[in-house]
Design an enzyme around this catalytic site. Sequence first.
Site, PDB file in Angstrom:
ATOM      1  N   TYR A 171       0.839  -1.208   0.000  1.00 56.95           N
ATOM      2  CA  TYR A 171       0.000   0.000   0.000  1.00 56.95           C
ATOM      3  C   TYR A 171       0.871   1.254   0.000  1.00 56.95           C
ATOM      4  O   TYR A 171       1.412   1.628   1.048  1.00 56.95           O
ATOM      5  CB  TYR A 171      -0.896   0.007   1.246  1.00 56.95           C
ATOM      6  CG  TYR A 171      -2.085  -0.929   1.199  1.00 56.95           C
ATOM      7  CD1 TYR A 171      -2.383  -1.665   0.062  1.00 56.95           C
ATOM      8  CD2 TYR A 171      -2.917  -1.063   2.306  1.00 56.95           C
ATOM      9  CE1 TYR A 171      -3.480  -2.508   0.024  1.00 56.95           C
ATOM     10  CE2 TYR A 171      -4.021  -1.904   2.275  1.00 56.95           C
ATOM     11  CZ  TYR A 171      -4.296  -2.631   1.135  1.00 56.95           C
ATOM     12  OH  TYR A 171      -5.388  -3.464   1.097  1.00 56.95           O
ATOM     13  N   LYS A 204      -1.327  -8.216  -2.790  1.00 58.22           N
ATOM     14  CA  LYS A 204      -2.588  -7.492  -2.619  1.00 58.22           C
ATOM     15  C   LYS A 204      -2.336  -5.999  -2.804  1.00 58.22           C
ATOM     16  O   LYS A 204      -1.496  -5.415  -2.118  1.00 58.22           O
ATOM     17  CB  LYS A 204      -3.182  -7.739  -1.239  1.00 58.22           C
ATOM     18  CG  LYS A 204      -4.476  -6.963  -0.994  1.00 58.22           C
ATOM     19  CD  LYS A 204      -4.888  -6.979   0.472  1.00 58.22           C
ATOM     20  CE  LYS A 204      -6.147  -6.152   0.687  1.00 58.22           C
ATOM     21  NZ  LYS A 204      -6.472  -5.973   2.128  1.00 58.22           N
ATOM     22  N   SER A 252      -8.056  -5.225  -3.317  1.00 54.87           N
ATOM     23  CA  SER A 252      -8.837  -4.957  -2.112  1.00 54.87           C
ATOM     24  C   SER A 252     -10.213  -4.411  -2.479  1.00 54.87           C
ATOM     25  O   SER A 252     -10.412  -3.839  -3.545  1.00 54.87           O
ATOM     26  CB  SER A 252      -8.101  -3.960  -1.220  1.00 54.87           C
ATOM     27  OG  SER A 252      -8.040  -2.690  -1.840  1.00 54.87           O
TER      28      SER A 252
END
Length: 304
Positions: A171, A204, A252
């Site tokens: 992220y 992810k 996500s």
Amino acid sequence: MIYTDKVVKILNNYENTNAGVKSNLGKILMSGALGGTGKLLILPVDQGHEHGPDKSFFPNPSAYDPNYHYEIAVNAKLSAYAAPYGFLEAGAERFAGQIPTILKINSSNSLNDQKYQSINGSVKEALKLGCCAVGFTIYPGSEYQYDMIEEFKEIATEASEYGLPSVLWSYPRGGKISKEGETAIDIIGYAAHIAAQLGAHLIKVKPPSSYVENKDLRSNPNYSENNFKSLSDRIAHIKKCAFNSRRIVVFSGGNAKNTQELLEEIKQINLGGGNGSIIGRNTFQRPKQEAMELLKNIIEIYKN
């Protein structure tokens, strides 16, 4: 367990990986209603630690109970369930063997600036809980990025020695990245590539916007917002950044969305060749029956 051709093709991309890691990765890919399709639908429930129990679970009080999330994941026939130690430990014995689990080893909390995460679990705890993988978060762009990357490498190396694949939440945030840039097409692609370079078996990231953060890329006529108008095109580009689609990339669910908006996003992820979704709040903040119906619809989209 006999792997489908799609799963064999995915696993063949992970060369120089030991048999234990491939076995557990194959178990996740073959589990649940999407087993064998090459697509994944994972329930992550680390939001209680990250954002607080009331902000996360008050919309659906049943979600305060750790076993509630196990029940959702098992009954909806999901690919895996990911959570920090406490939530997994609370139901690990009762639900043993019913669904692959992923121990989320580090977490932040919203009482701080969330630019760093503490390590709250271990590989040995993942083994004790019968997990099939370990999960970890890094914040590319943060002033703490190199510490987090080094921590991940240590955890991932140890996990691999015990046959556990690593799942990396990548992220971007902090540093010179603008708020809009956190989901920019070039920044998300960079985050996915960093995760692949670090050896993550499953990556992810957030679904990318069409915004381009890097000024040099923004001024390039062959790389501009106009070339990434549809989410499916952007998803395909993120997969390309992950070793030309050789790595598993899931996306996500993000903040709570209405059902139609979320399902349209899932359709675009599927169309772009994404490997699936990892959806938390959009699942457990809904009433149970509504959540089950939503997950059923998502599974049908990925099956088709």
